[in-house]
Design a protein around this motif. Structure first.
Motif, PDB file in Angstrom:
ATOM      1  N   GLY A  87      -5.054  -0.033  -2.699  1.00  0.00           N
ATOM      2  CA  GLY A  87      -5.614   0.881  -2.268  1.00  0.00           C
ATOM      3  C   GLY A  87      -7.083   0.530  -0.954  1.00  0.00           C
ATOM      4  O   GLY A  87      -6.507   1.415  -0.138  1.00  0.00           O
ATOM      5  N   ASP A  88      -7.715  -0.451  -1.758  1.00  0.00           N
ATOM      6  CA  ASP A  88      -8.330  -0.946  -0.602  1.00  0.00           C
ATOM      7  C   ASP A  88      -7.556  -1.910   0.287  1.00  0.00           C
ATOM      8  O   ASP A  88      -8.634  -1.776   1.193  1.00  0.00           O
ATOM      9  N   SER A 135      -6.353  -1.540   3.530  1.00  0.00           N
ATOM     10  CA  SER A 135      -5.968  -0.158   4.495  1.00  0.00           C
ATOM     11  C   SER A 135      -5.402  -1.156   5.519  1.00  0.00           C
ATOM     12  O   SER A 135      -4.540  -0.802   5.930  1.00  0.00           O
ATOM     13  N   THR A 160      -2.749   4.537  -5.549  1.00  0.00           N
ATOM     14  CA  THR A 160      -3.405   4.397  -4.477  1.00  0.00           C
ATOM     15  C   THR A 160      -2.353   3.556  -3.069  1.00  0.00           C
ATOM     16  O   THR A 160      -3.553   3.027  -2.380  1.00  0.00           O
ATOM     17  N   ASN A 188      -3.194   4.856   0.249  1.00  0.00           N
ATOM     18  CA  ASN A 188      -4.899   4.604   1.451  1.00  0.00           C
ATOM     19  C   ASN A 188      -4.022   3.785   1.683  1.00  0.00           C
ATOM     20  O   ASN A 188      -5.073   3.179   2.709  1.00  0.00           O
ATOM     21  N   GLU A 237       2.275   9.911  -2.750  1.00  0.00           N
ATOM     22  CA  GLU A 237       1.176   9.067  -1.879  1.00  0.00           C
ATOM     23  C   GLU A 237       2.237   8.115  -1.007  1.00  0.00           C
ATOM     24  O   GLU A 237       2.288   8.011   0.222  1.00  0.00           O
TER      25      GLU A 237
END
Length: 120
Positions: free
Chosen positions: A73-74, A76, A95, A98, A119
Motif C-alpha cells: 500500500g506504500d 501509490s 492495503t 491504497n 478495497e
C-alpha cells in the motif's frame, strides 16, 4: 544493484536463480522491475517496498514464496503488479486499496487464501 540511478531493471526470460537482493530497496529511482520467467526463489524482501516510485512490478513465473507485504500500500504510483505463477501464500493485502494508480493486478496460480478484499 549498486547503481542508485537505475530506473529500469529488465532481467526477464533467463535462467536466473537465487533471491531478490535486499539492496533493491536502495534503488530510490526505480520505476520498473521485470524479472519474469526465471528461477527466483525466496520472498519479496520488505526493502522492496521502499521503492516509492515503482510503477511496474513483473515477477511472474518464478518460485517466490511467502506473503505479499501490507507495505504494498506504500507504492501509490504502482500501475502493474504481476506476481502470478509463483508460490505466494496468505491473504491478499487490503492495503492494495491504497494503490490508487493500480490498473492491472495478476495474482493467479499462487497459494493465496482468504477473502478478496473489498478495497480492490
Amino acid at each position: 544493484f549498486s547503481n542508485l540511478d537505475l530506473t529500469h531493471v529488465i532481467l526477464k526470460d533467463n535462467f536466473l536463480s537465487g533471491t531478490i537482493p535486499q539492496k533493491v530497496g536502495e534503488l530510490s529511482k526505480l520505476m520498473h522491475i521485470d524479472m519474469d520467467n526465471n528461477q527466483i526463489t525466496g520472498t519479496i524482501p520488505e526493502e522492496f517496498y521502499s521503492n516509492l516510485d515503482l510503477q511496474w512490478v513483473h515477477l511472474k513465473n518464478n518460485f517466490l514464496s511467502g506473503t505479499i507485504s501490507d507495505r504494498i500500500g506504500d507504492l501509490s504510483k504502482i500501475t502493474y503488479f504481476w506476481t502470478s505463477s509463483n508460490e505466494l501464500s496468505g491473504a491478499i493485502p487490503t492495503t492494495f486499496g491504497n494503490c490508487i494508480n493500480l490498473k492491472w493486478l495478476e495474482l493467479q496460480n499462487n497459494n493465496l487464501n482468504g477473502p478478496i478484499p473489498e478495497e480492490l
